[in-house]
Design a protein around this motif. Sequence first.
Motif, short mmCIF file in Angstrom:
data_model
loop_
_atom_site.label_atom_id
_atom_site.label_comp_id
_atom_site.label_asym_id
_atom_site.label_seq_id
_atom_site.Cartn_x
_atom_site.Cartn_y
_atom_site.Cartn_z
N LEU A 63 -78.39 11.36 -28.87
CA LEU A 63 -78.39 12.38 -27.81
C LEU A 63 -77.91 11.80 -26.48
O LEU A 63 -77.43 12.52 -25.61
CB LEU A 63 -79.79 12.97 -27.63
N GLY A 64 -78.02 10.48 -26.33
CA GLY A 64 -77.56 9.84 -25.10
C GLY A 64 -76.07 9.96 -24.86
O GLY A 64 -75.60 9.78 -23.72
N LEU A 65 -75.30 10.27 -25.89
CA LEU A 65 -73.85 10.42 -25.75
C LEU A 65 -73.47 11.35 -24.60
O LEU A 65 -72.57 11.05 -23.81
CB LEU A 65 -73.25 10.97 -27.05
N SER A 66 -74.13 12.49 -24.53
CA SER A 66 -73.77 13.52 -23.54
C SER A 66 -73.97 13.03 -22.10
O SER A 66 -73.27 13.47 -21.19
CB SER A 66 -74.60 14.79 -23.75
N TYR A 67 -74.93 12.14 -21.91
CA TYR A 67 -75.28 11.68 -20.57
C TYR A 67 -74.54 10.40 -20.21
O TYR A 67 -74.09 10.23 -19.07
CB TYR A 67 -76.81 11.49 -20.48
N TRP A 68 -74.39 9.50 -21.18
CA TRP A 68 -73.67 8.25 -20.93
C TRP A 68 -72.23 8.51 -20.51
O TRP A 68 -71.69 7.84 -19.63
CB TRP A 68 -73.70 7.38 -22.20
N LYS A 69 -71.58 9.50 -21.10
CA LYS A 69 -70.16 9.72 -20.83
C LYS A 69 -69.87 10.25 -19.42
O LYS A 69 -68.71 10.30 -19.02
CB LYS A 69 -69.55 10.65 -21.87
N THR A 70 -70.90 10.59 -18.67
CA THR A 70 -70.64 11.06 -17.29
C THR A 70 -69.99 9.97 -16.44
O THR A 70 -69.08 10.24 -15.65
CB THR A 70 -71.95 11.53 -16.62
N TYR A 71 -70.47 8.74 -16.61
CA TYR A 71 -69.91 7.60 -15.85
C TYR A 71 -69.51 6.42 -16.74
O TYR A 71 -68.95 5.44 -16.23
CB TYR A 71 -70.91 7.12 -14.79
N CYS A 72 -69.82 6.50 -18.03
CA CYS A 72 -69.49 5.42 -18.98
C CYS A 72 -69.94 4.05 -18.49
O CYS A 72 -69.13 3.10 -18.44
CB CYS A 72 -68.00 5.41 -19.28
N PRO A 73 -71.21 3.89 -18.10
CA PRO A 73 -71.65 2.58 -17.61
C PRO A 73 -71.50 1.49 -18.66
O PRO A 73 -71.83 1.70 -19.84
CB PRO A 73 -73.12 2.81 -17.28
N LYS A 74 -71.01 0.33 -18.23
CA LYS A 74 -70.81 -0.77 -19.17
C LYS A 74 -72.13 -1.43 -19.55
O LYS A 74 -72.28 -1.96 -20.65
CB LYS A 74 -69.86 -1.81 -18.57
N GLU A 75 -73.08 -1.40 -18.63
CA GLU A 75 -74.39 -2.01 -18.93
C GLU A 75 -75.32 -0.96 -19.53
O GLU A 75 -75.62 0.06 -18.90
CB GLU A 75 -75.02 -2.62 -17.68
N ILE A 76 -75.77 -1.22 -20.75
CA ILE A 76 -76.69 -0.33 -21.46
C ILE A 76 -78.03 -1.05 -21.61
O ILE A 76 -78.08 -2.20 -22.04
CB ILE A 76 -76.12 0.07 -22.83
N ILE A 77 -79.11 -0.37 -21.25
CA ILE A 77 -80.46 -0.93 -21.34
C ILE A 77 -81.31 0.00 -22.19
O ILE A 77 -81.25 1.23 -22.03
CB ILE A 77 -81.08 -1.07 -19.94
N LEU A 195 -77.07 18.38 -16.29
CA LEU A 195 -75.82 17.85 -16.82
C LEU A 195 -74.65 18.78 -16.54
O LEU A 195 -73.55 18.33 -16.22
CB LEU A 195 -75.95 17.60 -18.32
N PHE A 196 -74.88 20.08 -16.65
CA PHE A 196 -73.80 21.04 -16.45
C PHE A 196 -73.30 21.01 -15.01
O PHE A 196 -72.10 21.14 -14.75
CB PHE A 196 -74.25 22.45 -16.85
N ALA A 197 -74.22 20.84 -14.07
CA ALA A 197 -73.82 20.76 -12.66
C ALA A 197 -73.11 19.44 -12.37
O ALA A 197 -72.07 19.42 -11.69
CB ALA A 197 -75.06 20.89 -11.77
N ILE A 198 -73.63 18.35 -12.90
CA ILE A 198 -73.03 17.03 -12.66
C ILE A 198 -71.63 16.95 -13.25
O ILE A 198 -70.73 16.33 -12.68
CB ILE A 198 -73.96 15.93 -13.21
N ASN A 199 -71.43 17.57 -14.41
CA ASN A 199 -70.11 17.53 -15.06
C ASN A 199 -69.00 18.14 -14.20
O ASN A 199 -67.82 17.89 -14.44
CB ASN A 199 -70.16 18.25 -16.41
#
Length: 440
Positions: A63-77, A195-199
Amino acid sequence: MSQFIFEGYTSDIHSSVMSFHYKIRHEGEELRFTENLILPNREVHSIPETLLHALLQTVHIVLGLSYWKTYCPKEIIIEGYSLTPAQADFWNTVYTKGLGEFYYRNEIDFRGLVKFPFDENQTQTPQTMKKSNRYLIGVGGGKDSILSAEILKKNQINADGFVVETQKSYPLIETVLSSMKLDAIRIKRIIDPQLFAINKKEGVTNGHIPVSAVYACIGILTAALYGYDGLITSNERSADYGNVEYLGETVNHQWSKSREFETLFQTYIGKFISSDLLYVSLLRPYSEYTIVELFSKYPEYFSSFSSCNRNFNIIEHENSPRWCGTCPKCAFVFALLSAHISKKELTDLFQTNMYAQADLIPLYKELLGVSGFKPFECVGTPDEVKLAMVKAASQGEYKGTPVMDLFEQQILPKLDITTLEKEVTNIDRSVIPEQFRTMI
């Protein structure tokens, strides 16, 4: 540097809500998201805590796919649990190949971008489960899941429908389930409204995610919770065919429907969740052409099914037609059905003759593989479209229409029809588990 943090999940299966939490740190800003799954009011089976957490962690990451792709951060925790190296490799692949179209459209260099953290000492032991000899079958309102359900019914396999309702229910699916006389478990998926607003903000990247992978993970969780042996899907051989090359990789809109994903996910389940849980596509041996040929034997579904994805747009207006008659999916299904049912049946179904629309010629050229590349949609291969139009042309009902004239004049004379038909209609039963092969 930007960070994406899997903050954990909260689960109370008895109150029917599962929540998955995420945080993004980007340019001094901190954003938090929560996505919820709401379970139906049914009795949940007792499963070991270890198994439940393995399933929830799988859903958490997908489910994190939808949120990670907003900025595609290289560091994942990841907070609260750790991945083995093999698990991290799996998720690196899902977040890379599954987002191929997204990277292509946004001109993102994905090479070395996704690196899930892991613990070398982490172990994950698959759990055992009691067998029930019943399955969930994913139902999306289209021809594929209908055909799978009919195959299971014919072979007296006990199965119930599985539906993910993202943000809303889908009347089309309910109509199809009613026609199929199939009970179903419905999981409500509520995406964080932020998410819809941020997109829509500048600097935020948006686009296609591998939604079939999302459904696969939710489906396996649902199967375990409600006492099923696994999830049966209806993904075809044609889903292996990609769209375009980008940075040395094949971009495939349907990657999470491909045999590659299915095999990787089967291995993941067996090693890290439970070898007693099944994930399989019953229609993997078939091309889309053959699926439509078999589906055409069930005219009782013609008035209720649809493969047009506009029925499932989560922000689309209500009361849209079952077939828009303009998108790649409609054009593809129209072509394949034109080989197997009469012109009257087909035009009654679509409320239009798509071969008569000259403005669709560029789209059909893409579907036929003579210009551009295969559209970013769940459509089959150019060879399948060619064979379907060969069959439709032989019937003579579409002669004189702009699209059929293009095909007959420019493409048909160059085809080796015998070889084409052999390749498209070939059936390879070895790609599904032995217990299902006699059904195909």
